[in-house]
Write an enzyme that holds these catalytic residues in place. Sequence first.
Site, PDB file in Angstrom:
ATOM      1  N   GLY A  55     -20.971  13.783  32.439  1.00 24.77           N
ATOM      2  CA  GLY A  55     -20.451  15.124  32.226  1.00 24.77           C
ATOM      3  C   GLY A  55     -19.032  15.257  32.744  1.00 24.77           C
ATOM      4  N   CYS A  56     -18.625  16.475  33.030  1.00 29.27           N
ATOM      5  CA  CYS A  56     -17.271  16.722  33.535  1.00 29.27           C
ATOM      6  C   CYS A  56     -17.010  15.877  34.781  1.00 29.27           C
ATOM      7  CB  CYS A  56     -17.109  18.197  33.862  1.00 29.27           C
ATOM      8  SG  CYS A  56     -15.511  18.602  34.607  1.00 29.27           S
ATOM      9  N   PHE A  57     -15.888  15.170  34.768  1.00 34.35           N
ATOM     10  CA  PHE A  57     -15.631  14.248  35.882  1.00 34.35           C
ATOM     11  C   PHE A  57     -15.283  14.945  37.183  1.00 34.35           C
ATOM     12  CE2 PHE A  57     -11.540  13.189  33.223  1.00 34.35           C
ATOM     13  CZ  PHE A  57     -11.048  14.486  33.378  1.00 34.35           C
ATOM     14  N   TRP A  58     -14.986  16.235  37.161  1.00 34.40           N
ATOM     15  CA  TRP A  58     -14.662  16.930  38.403  1.00 34.40           C
ATOM     16  C   TRP A  58     -15.812  16.819  39.416  1.00 34.40           C
ATOM     17  CZ3 TRP A  58     -12.913  22.178  35.831  1.00 34.40           C
ATOM     18  CH2 TRP A  58     -11.686  21.990  35.199  1.00 34.40           C
ATOM     19  N   TYR A 201     -15.852  27.524  37.719  1.00 34.45           N
ATOM     20  CA  TYR A 201     -16.586  26.387  37.172  1.00 34.45           C
ATOM     21  C   TYR A 201     -17.086  25.476  38.291  1.00 34.45           C
ATOM     22  CZ  TYR A 201     -17.646  22.252  34.331  1.00 34.45           C
ATOM     23  OH  TYR A 201     -18.281  21.187  33.741  1.00 34.45           O
TER      24      TYR A 201
END
EC number: 1.8.4.11
Length: 233
Positions: A55-58, A201
Amino acid sequence: MSMSYRRRSLAALAATLLSIGASAAGAAEDAVVIPPPAVDEAAGAGTETAIFAGGCFWGVQGVFQHVKGVKSAVSGYAGGKAGTAQYETVSTGATGHAESVEVTFDPKEVSYGKLLQIFFSVAHNPTQLNFQGPDQGTQYRSALFVAGPEQRKVAEHYIGQLDKAHVFAQPIVTKVSDTTGFYPAEAYHQDFLTLNPTYPYIVYNDLPKIENLKSLFPADYRSEPVLVRKAKG
């Protein structure tokens, strides 16, 4: 999800958080208690590198930056070509890239198997096909890009072990592939979770992952993250 779409959606998300209360943030990413891998690598000399996509790498980067034995965790792109390794292009979902995190670790301090356990338990949901939470598209797929046959053996055996034990309600969809290249993401993506702890987010989707890491893996958790900026400084 493109950056512009993600930004637009954050306003609605922030309003929702305010209306339903802060307790909802803790439920955004439910961790799953899973057994350690029955097969793991032997600790070798020097450092080792592994690539994780979930998913989102953050959030994935943020989790691994808080794991003892990890020397660096860099957000980037894997699975596609060098010429398309830019955020806006990857966000089209047509490049073959997945948002990924390259983790460099000391196997004498933390094993590849332990990193896999953390990845499957708290960093993402490995049963979601081509999406994670609000993020849709093949660039958000669950994948492991392995550095060699030993990592492949451990990863494939562990996925089989977890599926056989039915620790998840659905089968694991994580794909195991050889590493063909890793391309660091733009500077503004690096250390995003640490630098933006109040970003809606991050608050809703990613900070619960850090709390789950601390709760479920206390012996492996470190409060001070290893940052890309600090490593370059």
